[in-house]
Design a protein around this motif. Structure first.
Motif, PDB file in Angstrom:
ATOM      1  N   ASP A  89       0.942  -1.226   0.072  1.00 17.60           N
ATOM      2  CA  ASP A  89       0.360  -0.065   0.184  1.00 17.60           C
ATOM      3  C   ASP A  89       1.087   1.127   0.386  1.00 17.60           C
ATOM      4  O   ASP A  89       1.628   1.810   1.073  1.00 17.60           O
ATOM      5  CB  ASP A  89      -1.047   0.177   1.275  1.00 17.60           C
ATOM      6  N   TRP A  90       1.056   2.036  -0.968  1.00 12.89           N
ATOM      7  CA  TRP A  90       2.057   2.988  -1.181  1.00 12.89           C
ATOM      8  C   TRP A  90       1.273   4.001  -0.969  1.00 12.89           C
ATOM      9  O   TRP A  90       2.410   5.484  -0.521  1.00 12.89           O
ATOM     10  CB  TRP A  90       2.084   3.458  -2.688  1.00 12.89           C
ATOM     11  N   ASP A  91       0.067   4.112  -0.017  1.00 16.84           N
ATOM     12  CA  ASP A  91      -0.241   5.408   0.041  1.00 16.84           C
ATOM     13  C   ASP A  91       0.178   5.672   2.117  1.00 16.84           C
ATOM     14  O   ASP A  91      -0.322   5.910   2.574  1.00 16.84           O
ATOM     15  CB  ASP A  91      -1.797   5.513   0.268  1.00 16.84           C
ATOM     16  N   PHE A  92       0.626   4.319   2.382  1.00 13.81           N
ATOM     17  CA  PHE A  92       0.341   4.270   3.810  1.00 13.81           C
ATOM     18  C   PHE A  92       1.158   5.323   4.632  1.00 13.81           C
ATOM     19  O   PHE A  92       2.418   6.134   3.541  1.00 13.81           O
ATOM     20  CB  PHE A  92       1.751   2.622   4.046  1.00 13.81           C
TER      21      PHE A  92
END
Lengths: 338, 304, 253
Positions: free
Chosen positions: C86-89
């Motif tokens: 999850d690169w939005d983390f």
């Protein structure tokens, strides 16, 4: 403490000369307990809520809090046969914990062993357990002549009448939860971010999930009989979601969420103590929602306002670059100016 | 031991069962697409969020007439879905969390409205939670020569609308549920279809909650489709199976509610709760069947 | 047998009774750079995941340096596919790299300054130190890939398993990944890399593992990376072989 006023009668106080001063000055013993208990709950729920959010299980609290109803109903049934009063708090909490844990296990089982999406698992457990709870409670009411009616306060809460004992239970759950969040932050963050890497590093994702859910169950159980299911859900979700607008770091986010949760509870319960006809649970939710709205617009990292401005600036720059290219000007000359 | 069946009075229990079946079938028809789109909990969110709609409609008109309350509740239900989407998209908030923010806020707002107007409003928050399906036969209206419960008429209309929607848009629904991106590029208005679905979910939730309460309506939206999903891979079969499962659970649930407590010396219990329990049992049976199937498939492939 | 960094015997993996990998047996000698090649759906990622215990295996045995993965975790580093997280983390690049040190730090102990220094050093080695404090979603695809590699580097492992580190990255990232692979080999360590671009296989790797649900061939590039073997792996669909060639051709023009 103000003498001569009936204990728990915040509304009575409101008719006194200046209820706002009285409430916000914490002059009333009852207000002090309510404020202390809800603030502690807000801190703990905000902190652990960050991880249920990052694990994409924000509504886990929704499912688990509703799923505790059958345990509470059974506790009403069982307590008299143990020679305890019908509303014995330890038995109630025990019943709620057991049915919360069974619900958590059911959710994980559906998640691990079927192809159903997680939200379906939450919906199934939530509604079926709640239905079973209603069935049990309706039977309880037949045995006890209706004295066990706890359902409405279960959902809506009875925050204004939190007792010192309730506050004690809340503290007993909130403090260890906050410590747990601090100690397990690294492991939880890794599992939320990159499950595969966590597993190759030797971390048991199952165990991590179970500990996380157990902590959520603990917080909900103690909060539930004090503030009701809806407030519990709100405290687990809203501060964490609001905190995300202010930071790009997990550790900071945990602190911000805990503080926002605590602040919502503090102001919400003070407001409802001061003003007439503001139910405290609902007021806390509305304060939290206002904080969320503010964060969504102005949050320093992802607030809509800043993103909009950055977007405009980017568009402006692109246009400048285009203009510069038209004027046959080397781009490098302009890069310093922007 | 006597496992006696309680007396089933057709003029009472018959109508209650009819109302329950109508609720269950209309909810599970649209519920299939919520489950497939991973939005099962939207049913929960919407059914909680209708509280302020009911309160506002009541304050506005000052009466408990059903039409304004129905409209008010449905409007707020749709608002809940729209706000959830907006917060998710523009705030980049996880869908579950944005749902949680919206519905708890709306619910709290409804609560404040009800409490502040408590002297004028006789709106029982408990009724929102339980529903009152047992009272179905007490509120009859005459339809030509027949006396029919009001609730049954409302629910029949909702069922017909949902049926038309699912049958009429089946192809589009399956495509948009499976691959919204592809649907958009093929020119399907995935967004409009989604909004329509949300409106129908809200209308269905409002029509049903009066009978079964706002939380148990989730059982009708989610459990039969999820059960059907475990048993079949075909969308058409899933939709039909879920409707049948919902209907069976509704009838069995009411029967169990008036019968089973008698075995233990109690009077009857809540029908809505029992329907949820029976649906849950059905889900567990389907779960066991799917485990067995997976195990036998595994041993087959090991032999091959 | 201890000169084998990874040995796999009779490995079979199935998803819902559908076999994905069947009867795989091969060994990877210590100190080699191995490319895993095969068409889409050949089970390349599944092979790495099965070796690491991330997907259940139906039968067979996997050994790292002669022992089970459980006992060799500290010697094996894994670089997952970029899409898997999850690169939005909410996390900074340097914190992601520090994750590689978590085993060493201990699960219950805080990350200290010296750990962050080590993480920054790894980022510097990958040439992206200036992005250390950025949130990961603000990095480009290539930079994200380098963060993942930096995380594997700080683990200081003896065997690196990488799932498509070259997919969708810019030329300079590709170059630094290759440099890292060379450095790994120069230090006497081993890397097993899932790779798509048939044009660069000879240049990047010294051994190849051709896969299409079953093992087609495994050995040195010279012995195994041949037209007949490729044809067997890609099932005659040579379009897969031609497409990268075209891409390279365009890149050159």
């Amino acid at each position: 403490m103000i003498e001569g006023l009936p204990f728990g009668n915040v509304w009575g106080l409101a008719q006194a000369a200046n209820p706002w001063v009285r409430a916000f000055g914490l002059q009333d013993h009852n207000t002090r307990i309510v404020v202390l208990a809800t603030t502690l709950l807000g801190l703990a729920a905000g902190g652990i809520g960050v991880f249920t959010l990052l694990r994409r299980r924000a509504l886990m609290g929704d499912a688990l809090s509703h799923a505790m109803l059958p345990g509470i109903g059974l506790a009403f049934l069982v307590a008299p046969s143990l020679g305890l009063p019908e509303k014995s708090l330890p038995v109630l909490i025990g019943g709620a914990v057991i049915s919360g844990l069974v619900a958590a296990a059911a959710i994980l089982l559906i998640r691990w062993r079927t192809r159903l999406p997680e939200d379906a698992a939450l919906g199934i457990v939530l509604s079926v357990f709640f239905g079973a709870g209603l069935v049990i409670l309706s039977l309880v009411q037949q045995t006890s002549g209706g004295s066990a009616a706890g359902l409405e306060s279960f959902i809506y809460g009875k925050t204004a009448s939190i007792t010192i004992r309730d506050a004690g239970w809340i503290a007993a759950a909130a403090v260890p939860t906050l410590i747990l969040v601090g100690v397990l932050m690294k492991a939880w963050a890794l599992v939320c971010f990159d499950e595969g890497f966590a597993r190759t590093s030797g971390l048991s994702v199952g165990a991590v999930d179970i500990v996380m859910m157990a902590a959520v169950v603990l917080v909900i159980v103690t909060g539930l009989q004090a503030v009701g299911a809806i407030l519990m859900i709100a405290l687990l979700v809203i501060p964490a979601a609001a905190a995300r607008f202010w930071t790009h770091r997990v550790d900071v986010m945990v602190v911000v969420a805990a503080v926002l949760g605590g602040v919502s509870c503090l102001f919400g319960s003070l407001l409802s103590a001061a003003a007439e006809d503001l139910p405290s649970g609902a007021t806390i939710v509305l304060v939290a929602a206002a904080i969320f709205g503010f964060s969504m617009v102005l949050g320093s990292q992802r607030g809509l306002w800043w993103r909009l401005r950055a977007h405009r600036a980017r568009r402006e720059r692109t246009r400048e670059v285009a203009l510069a290219a038209q004027a046959d000007m080397p781009l490098g000359q302009r890069s310093g100016g922007s | 031991m006597m496992l006696a069946t309680a007396d089933w009075l057709w003029e009472l229990d018959g109508w209650i069962a009819v109302a329950a079946v109508l609720c269950a079938v209309s909810a599970s028809l649209v519920g299939n697409f919520l489950v497939l789109r991973k939005q099962s909990l939207l049913a929960d969110a919407i059914s909680h969020a209708i509280l302020p709609g009911l309160a506002l409609a009541f304050l506005w008109t000052g009466s408990r007439q059903s039409l304004p309350m129905f409209v008010g509740a449905a409007l707020v239900g749709v608002l809940c879905a729209v706000m959830t989407q907006w917060i998710r998209d523009s705030g980049k908030v996880d869908e579950g969390a944005s749902m949680g923010v919206v519905f708890t806020t709306l619910f709290a707002l409804g609560l404040v409205l009800i409490v502040r107007a408590a002297d004028r409003v006789d709106l029982d928050p408990g009724c929102v939670l339980f529903g009152a399906i047992e009272l179905t036969p007490l509120d009859m209206v005459s339809l030509g020569r027949f006396e029919v419960p009001r609730v049954v008429i409302t629910l029949s209309v909702v069922l017909v609308v949902n049926l038309l929607f699912v049958v009429g848009c089946f192809k589009e629904l399956s495509l948009t549920s499976f691959d919204p991106g592809l649907a958009e590029t093929l020119g399907f208005r995935a967004k409009w279809l989604h909004q329509l679905l949300m409106i129908l979910v809200a209308v269905t939730a409002v029509a049903c909650f009066e009978s079964v309460g706002n939380i148990l309506v989730v059982a009708m939206f989610v459990v039969p489709p999820a059960t059907a999903r475990l048993l079949t891979d075909s969308l058409a079969a899933m939709v039909m199976l879920s409707a049948v499962l919902g209907a069976v659970a509704a009838v069995l649930g009411h029967w169990a509610a008036i019968t089973v407590p008698g075995w233990f010396g109690f009077a009857s219990t809540t029908t809505a709760g029992m329907i949820a329990v029976v649906s849950g049992l059905g889900f567990v049976i389907a779960l066991l069947i799917s485990f067995r199937r997976a195990a036998s498939a595994r041993s087959l492939s090991a032999r091959a | 047998m201890s000169d084998l960094a990874l040995s796999v015997e009779d490995l079979t993996v199935a998803y819902q009774s559908e076999p994905v990998l069947q009867d795989l047996s091969f060994g990877v000698p210590t100190g080699s750079l191995v490319g895993i090649i095969g068409p889409n759906g050949a089970g390349k990622s599944t092979l790495l995941k099965a070796c690491l215990g991330l997907v259940p295996i139906d039968s067979g045995e996997v050994r790292f340096f002669g022992a089970a993965h459980r006992d060799m975790r500290h010697r094996v580093a894994y670089v997952p596919q970029r899409e898997s997280v999850d690169w939005d983390f909410p996390i900074r690049a340097v914190d992601v790299v520090a994750m590689g040190l978590y085993r060493q730090i201990g699960w219950f102990w805080p990350v200290r300054r010296r750990h962050l220094r080590a993480a920054r050093a790894a980022l510097e080695r990958m040439g992206i130190l200036e992005f250390a404090d950025r949130q990961i979603s603000q990095l480009s695809g290539g930079q994200q890939q380098r963060v993942f590699l930096a995380r594997a580097l700080v683990q200081d492992a003896d065997l690196y398993l990488m799932d498509e580190p070259f997919s969708a990255v810019d030329a300079s990232t590709e170059q630094s990944v290759v440099e890292i692979l060379r450095a790994i080999q120069a230090a006497g360590k081993t890397a097993i890399v899932i790779h798509h671009d048939l044009q660069t296989v000879r240049e990047y790797f010294d051994r190849v593992l051709l896969l299409n649900r079953r093992l087609i061939a495994s050995g040195t590039v010279g012995d195994v990376f041949t037209e007949p073997n490729l044809r067997r792996a890609y099932g005659g669909r040579l379009v897969h072989v031609d497409r990268p060639a075209m891409a390279v051709g365009w890149g050159d023009s």
